[in-house]
Write an enzyme that holds these catalytic residues in place. Structure first.
Site, PDB file in Angstrom:
ATOM      1  N   ARG A  42       1.372  13.364  -8.222  1.00 17.91           N
ATOM      2  CA  ARG A  42       2.056  12.269  -7.549  1.00 17.91           C
ATOM      3  C   ARG A  42       3.496  12.091  -8.040  1.00 17.91           C
ATOM      4  NH1 ARG A  42       1.892   6.208  -7.760  1.00 17.91           N
ATOM      5  NH2 ARG A  42       1.852   5.429  -5.611  1.00 17.91           N
ATOM      6  N   LEU A  68       6.289   4.308  -1.676  1.00 21.08           N
ATOM      7  CA  LEU A  68       5.123   5.166  -1.867  1.00 21.08           C
ATOM      8  C   LEU A  68       3.943   4.233  -2.092  1.00 21.08           C
ATOM      9  CD1 LEU A  68       3.617   7.821  -2.540  1.00 21.08           C
ATOM     10  CD2 LEU A  68       4.587   7.683  -4.833  1.00 21.08           C
ATOM     11  N   SER A  69       2.945   4.306  -1.228  1.00 20.84           N
ATOM     12  CA  SER A  69       1.812   3.380  -1.310  1.00 20.84           C
ATOM     13  C   SER A  69       1.063   3.542  -2.628  1.00 20.84           C
ATOM     14  CB  SER A  69       0.840   3.623  -0.155  1.00 20.84           C
ATOM     15  OG  SER A  69       1.415   3.282   1.080  1.00 20.84           O
ATOM     16  N   GLN A  70       0.451   2.451  -3.080  1.00 22.87           N
ATOM     17  CA  GLN A  70      -0.321   2.509  -4.307  1.00 22.87           C
ATOM     18  C   GLN A  70      -1.484   3.490  -4.137  1.00 22.87           C
ATOM     19  OE1 GLN A  70      -2.141  -1.763  -3.547  1.00 22.87           O
ATOM     20  NE2 GLN A  70      -3.152  -0.860  -5.299  1.00 22.87           N
TER      21      GLN A  70
END
Length: 218
Positions: A42, A68-70
């Site tokens: 990530r 950036l989504s969790q």
């Protein structure tokens, strides 16, 4: 090893393993999703200044007022999508390319649309770095989808429309599913399964996403 992939060694793997353990603790049960998220680095989807926070369970900025989504949200949306066994998936909002990479490891074909060209360019480079060849990218208004590549088994929307977009839903194959955060102040992760011209809608859980915007940015 390319500079972007530095840090995929022991320390990074331990950090990713802790992220996976947290995802299990908050209810993610798909072993395929968990294994894929442990594999995909990530931190390469963030600017270097934020890479040390990559495995926290939080959303992080990627520029252009996007995030950036969790990890939990990425895992949850992917887990729900995989229950429908899709072969071809349309993603609306490539963003950093992280969700795209997760999908590309799990389904045969990914078509991803991004309205902000600099984000798309960086995402393309990252996907190439990871050797992912089953992704097609398009610079366009996500709200129009990608009709000439459909119908799709699934559509994943990574920004929040005010309501489920019916024009996009009509790009689904019979039995296909759209998964999207829906709403303005209060957003609900929602899925809708196509049955002819009708859709079976299910609300999943509260979420918080950036709004789905029209137009393109070069």
């Amino acid at each position: 090893m390319t500079p972007e992939l530095q840090g995929i060694g022991m320390t990074s793997r331990r950090t990713r393993s802790r992220m996976i353990q947290r995802l299990r603790e908050v209810g993610i049960t798909s072993e395929r999703v968990l294994a894929t998220m442990e594999e995909v680095p990530r931190h390469i989807f963030l600017d270097e200044a934020l890479s040390h926070r990559a495995y926290e369970d939080t959303s992080l900025p990627i520029g252009h007022s996007q995030t950036l989504s969790q990890p939990y949200i990425v895992a949850r949306m992917t887990e729900v999508l995989l229950r429908h066994g899709p072969v071809s998936v349309l993603e609306l909002g490539t963003g950093s390319g992280y969700q795209t990479a997760i999908l590309a490891k799990l389904v045969k074909e990914v078509y991803s649309v991004e309205r902000i060209k600099p984000l798309q360019d960086r995402a393309r480079d990252r996907l190439r770095t990871l050797g992912l060849r089953n992704v097609m990218l398009r610079h366009a208004d996500g709200g129009i989808g990608w009709a000439d590549k459909g119908p799709f088994d699934a559509i994943l929307v990574t920004a929040a429309p005010k309501e489920l977009p019916r024009d996009l839903m009509m790009q689904l194959a019979e039995g296909g599913v759209i998964i999207a955060p829906v709403g303005e102040e209060k957003q609900i992760l929602t899925q809708a399964v196509r049955h002819g011209d009708d859709f079976e809608v299910t609300q999943i859980e509260p979420v918080r996403f950036v709004p789905l915007l029209a137009g393109v940015v070069r």
